[in-house]
Scaffold this active site. Structure first.
Site, PDB file in Angstrom:
ATOM      1  N   HIS A 160       0.837  -1.328  -0.021  1.00 28.88           N
ATOM      2  CA  HIS A 160      -0.045  -0.159   0.114  1.00 28.88           C
ATOM      3  C   HIS A 160       0.949   1.174  -0.135  1.00 28.88           C
ATOM      4  O   HIS A 160       0.290   2.413   0.616  1.00 28.88           O
ATOM      5  CB  HIS A 160      -0.955   0.175   1.318  1.00 28.88           C
ATOM      6  CG  HIS A 160      -1.578  -1.518   1.496  1.00 28.88           C
ATOM      7  ND1 HIS A 160      -2.828  -1.415   0.924  1.00 28.88           N
ATOM      8  CD2 HIS A 160      -1.260  -2.259   2.223  1.00 28.88           C
ATOM      9  CE1 HIS A 160      -3.464  -2.687   1.242  1.00 28.88           C
ATOM     10  NE2 HIS A 160      -2.459  -3.118   2.063  1.00 28.88           N
ATOM     11  N   SER A 287      15.513  20.730 -15.652  1.00 27.22           N
ATOM     12  CA  SER A 287      14.136  21.643 -16.042  1.00 27.22           C
ATOM     13  C   SER A 287      14.626  23.013 -16.992  1.00 27.22           C
ATOM     14  O   SER A 287      15.844  23.486 -16.507  1.00 27.22           O
ATOM     15  CB  SER A 287      13.587  22.021 -14.763  1.00 27.22           C
ATOM     16  OG  SER A 287      12.624  23.302 -14.779  1.00 27.22           O
ATOM     17  N   LYS A 293      16.690  21.099 -10.740  1.00 25.76           N
ATOM     18  CA  LYS A 293      16.046  19.829 -11.051  1.00 25.76           C
ATOM     19  C   LYS A 293      16.964  18.762 -11.634  1.00 25.76           C
ATOM     20  O   LYS A 293      17.590  19.331 -12.577  1.00 25.76           O
ATOM     21  CB  LYS A 293      14.767  20.176 -11.910  1.00 25.76           C
ATOM     22  CG  LYS A 293      13.414  20.813 -11.360  1.00 25.76           C
ATOM     23  CD  LYS A 293      12.974  20.188 -10.016  1.00 25.76           C
ATOM     24  CE  LYS A 293      12.289  19.014 -10.520  1.00 25.76           C
ATOM     25  NZ  LYS A 293      10.857  19.272 -11.013  1.00 25.76           N
ATOM     26  N   GLU A 300       9.952   7.905 -16.527  1.00 27.45           N
ATOM     27  CA  GLU A 300       8.841   8.307 -16.778  1.00 27.45           C
ATOM     28  C   GLU A 300       8.316   7.882 -18.317  1.00 27.45           C
ATOM     29  O   GLU A 300       7.186   7.496 -18.419  1.00 27.45           O
ATOM     30  CB  GLU A 300       8.653   9.748 -16.467  1.00 27.45           C
ATOM     31  CG  GLU A 300       8.920  10.325 -15.078  1.00 27.45           C
ATOM     32  CD  GLU A 300       8.967  11.661 -14.996  1.00 27.45           C
ATOM     33  OE1 GLU A 300       8.228  12.485 -14.455  1.00 27.45           O
ATOM     34  OE2 GLU A 300      10.075  12.329 -15.525  1.00 27.45           O
ATOM     35  N   GLN A 332      -4.633  -5.633 -42.786  1.00 29.48           N
ATOM     36  CA  GLN A 332      -3.404  -4.976 -43.212  1.00 29.48           C
ATOM     37  C   GLN A 332      -2.918  -4.047 -42.138  1.00 29.48           C
ATOM     38  O   GLN A 332      -1.738  -3.711 -41.735  1.00 29.48           O
ATOM     39  CB  GLN A 332      -3.539  -3.939 -44.361  1.00 29.48           C
ATOM     40  CG  GLN A 332      -2.320  -3.405 -44.886  1.00 29.48           C
ATOM     41  CD  GLN A 332      -2.472  -2.872 -46.330  1.00 29.48           C
ATOM     42  OE1 GLN A 332      -2.534  -3.642 -47.189  1.00 29.48           O
ATOM     43  NE2 GLN A 332      -2.674  -1.781 -46.703  1.00 29.48           N
ATOM     44  N   LYS A 335      -0.127  -4.750 -38.956  1.00 29.29           N
ATOM     45  CA  LYS A 335       1.333  -4.641 -38.413  1.00 29.29           C
ATOM     46  C   LYS A 335       1.796  -3.378 -37.972  1.00 29.29           C
ATOM     47  O   LYS A 335       2.698  -3.559 -37.198  1.00 29.29           O
ATOM     48  CB  LYS A 335       2.109  -4.884 -40.295  1.00 29.29           C
ATOM     49  CG  LYS A 335       2.056  -6.360 -40.829  1.00 29.29           C
ATOM     50  CD  LYS A 335       2.290  -6.259 -42.189  1.00 29.29           C
ATOM     51  CE  LYS A 335       1.090  -6.061 -42.918  1.00 29.29           C
ATOM     52  NZ  LYS A 335      -0.134  -6.914 -42.788  1.00 29.29           N
TER      53      LYS A 335
HETATM   54  N1  ARG Z   1      -0.645  -6.003 -47.747  1.00 31.36           N
HETATM   55  C1  ARG Z   1      -1.681  -6.794 -47.464  1.00 31.36           C
HETATM   56  C2  ARG Z   1      -1.848  -7.265 -46.135  1.00 31.36           C
HETATM   57  O1  ARG Z   1      -1.059  -6.735 -45.361  1.00 31.36           O
HETATM   58  C3  ARG Z   1      -1.283  -8.171 -48.134  1.00 31.36           C
HETATM   59  C4  ARG Z   1      -2.391  -9.120 -48.216  1.00 31.36           C
HETATM   60  C5  ARG Z   1      -3.358  -8.502 -49.310  1.00 31.36           C
HETATM   61  N2  ARG Z   1      -4.143  -9.489 -49.624  1.00 31.36           N
HETATM   62  C6  ARG Z   1      -5.347  -9.029 -50.253  1.00 31.36           C
HETATM   63  N3  ARG Z   1      -6.347  -9.908 -50.729  1.00 31.36           N
HETATM   64  N4  ARG Z   1      -5.524  -7.857 -50.785  1.00 31.36           N
HETATM   65  O2  ARG Z   1      -2.482  -7.552 -45.409  1.00 31.36           O
END
Ligand code: ARG
Length: 467
Positions: A160, A287, A293, A300, A332, A335
């Site tokens: 705590h 600072s 400081k 942080e 897509q 990623k």
């Molecule tokens: N650039 C696409 C992705 O990252 C690749 C797969 C695309 N497939 C499609 N049917 N358009 O998802």
């Protein structure tokens, strides 16, 4: 027409190319170009398989491989010209190859970008998990070094955020060694889950062509411990599945939770109020206004970055929850959060190591904080238990002793023996001996406890493990 021509991969049934806005909206090469080494490895394995089953000739395979090798070199040297009009890493590489190697027109036989991108990402995850593991090990080594340098110093442990019981600094730091060790196991599990080859799933329904999925899997290293190929078992699941993305982001999010808690401890410890640690100047900032400081900015930011890692996980979970089978272009967007989680986790772990290296425990301040005898009130209850008092009663008795110390303004260990014996006769003449810090620590001998012997044993274990 010029634009239509660029879209040679799927332009056949279209009478107009995509609008400029659609091109910039839908391209992914700006973030998936980093998959190039994995994409090329996948294409080499796929073409090797095509030759193996007789769908292309050995000469065609060799020409494709030679062309891909040149492209790989160009990419590595930063000389490859990425074209957003070609959408993604897959089409950029395939088109560049087709320009050099006529046989490249056969490369996409029995393959879709859907199983291709799934393959690229699984290869990426297997690689990335090893990279993160290395950084986790570096962070662990920095924790261990600090624990070895100043570890025997005692500080209050907290619950705590109130002072609770004394522990060694090494014991506190070793808690994070455990966390990062679990993280390492988690990334190893993610890498194992990534270790299934999607190629051959096609767009979603496989192919009528006589391919050899096991050959491709073996070539790419998608094998079990005994070298047997591991191929995904349902073509629709293969192209729709993003579980490993979510698991990877989860593993990163948990690393984030761990380094964020460590950062928070360091922020507290480096404040004037605690004063347990001096953080290295090299990972602090000043600072612009207040000359005195020294701010723990690296810590942080680590706390802040953890929020970002947690956000990436939420993005991925939200993305997949409503998608019908199988591939949808939404995917897509899987990623950027994954790459961001990877990049940030890698950097953050380096910053953890950097901040810990060069940190100094302030022995005087720690000694002062841990000198409070109330931290050993529980030990006094244990003393009573050893003298036959049931724990619940002992707890109550010590509570009364603490109250007496507070109301009379006397440190707990300096109360008159006669006064405490009035509270309970089982408090013998040696009752105050429990307040000896070293003795109290030495009595904590069980596994995982903060006794000096145990802590030394744990540090030795970590030293052996981390090399
Ligand atoms: N650039 C696409 C992705 O990252 C690749 C797969 C695309 N497939 C499609 N049917 N358009 O998802």
């Amino acid at each position: 027409m010029a634009r239509k021509k660029q879209q040679a991969t799927w332009g056949g049934r279209f009478s107009a190319g995509p609008a400029e806005l659609m091109l910039s909206f839908s391209e992914s090469v700006s973030f998936d170009a980093r998959l190039a080494p994995f994409d090329i490895a996948g294409s080499k394995a796929h073409s090797a398989m095509l030759a193996h089953v007789g769908l292309i000739t050995a000469a065609e395979r060799d020409a494709i491989h030679a062309g891909l090798d040149v492209i790989a070199e160009e990419v590595a040297a930063g000389k490859f010209k990425w074209n957003p009009a070609l959408e993604d890493v897959h089409m950029n590489i395939e088109q560049a190859l087709t320009k050099r190697v006529p046989a490249a027109a056969k490369l996409h036989t029995a393959r879709s970008r859907n199983d291709q991108v799934a393959t690229d990402m699984r290869l990426f995850f297997k690689w990335a998990c090893v990279e993160v593991d290395g950084r986790l090990a570096e962070a662990q080594k920095a924790l261990l070094a600090l624990a070895e340098q100043d570890g025997e110093v005692m500080i209050p442990g907290y619950t705590h955020l109130q002072r609770a019981q004394p522990v060694q600094v090494a014991h506190h730091l070793a808690a994070y060694l455990e966390m990062f060790e679990r993280d390492r196991a988690r990334f190893a599990a993610v890498a194992d889950h990534a270790n299934w080859c999607p190629l051959g799933a096609g767009a979603l329904a496989g192919t009528t062509l006589p391919i050899d999925r096991e050959f491709t899997a073996k070539t790419l290293g998608f094998v079990d411990a005994r070298g047997r190929p591991r191929v995904t078992q349902n073509s629709m699941d293969t192209v729709a599945d993003r579980d490993v993305f979510i698991e990877f982001a989860t593993a990163c999010a948990l690393v984030g939770a761990h380094f964020s808690r460590l950062a928070e401890d360091l922020i507290l410890w480096s404040s004037s109020e605690f004063g347990y640690i001096n953080l290295p100047d090299t990972f602090c900032t000043g600072s612009s206004l207040m000359p005195q400081k020294k701010n723990p900015d690296s810590c942080e930011l680590l706390r802040g970055k953890a929020a970002r890692l947690h956000g990436n996980l939420t993005t991925l979970l939200t993305m997949v929850k409503g998608l019908p089978l199988t591939y949808n272009r939404d995917l897509q967007e899987d990623k950027p959060p994954v790459f961001d989680s990877f990049d940030q986790t890698m950097t953050c772990l380096a910053v953890v190591a950097g901040t810990l290296t060069g940190a100094e425990i302030r022995r005087d301040r720690c000694a002062k904080a841990v000198a409070d005898p109330a931290l050993l009130a529980t030990d006094l209850a244990d003393y009573l238990v050893e003298h036959g008092v049931p724990f619940r009663e002992a707890h109550h008795v010590v509570g009364a002793v603490v109250k007496l110390a507070e109301t009379s303004g006397v440190p707990l260990n300096e109360l008159a023996t006669a006064d405490v014996q009035q509270i309970h006769p089982a408090l013998g003449d040696d009752w105050a001996s429990v307040f000896d810090l070293e003795r109290a620590a030495a009595r904590r001998t069980g596994t995982g406890m903060p006794g000096p012997k145990q802590v030394r044993r744990q540090l030795a274990r970590w030293k052996k493990r981390l090399g």
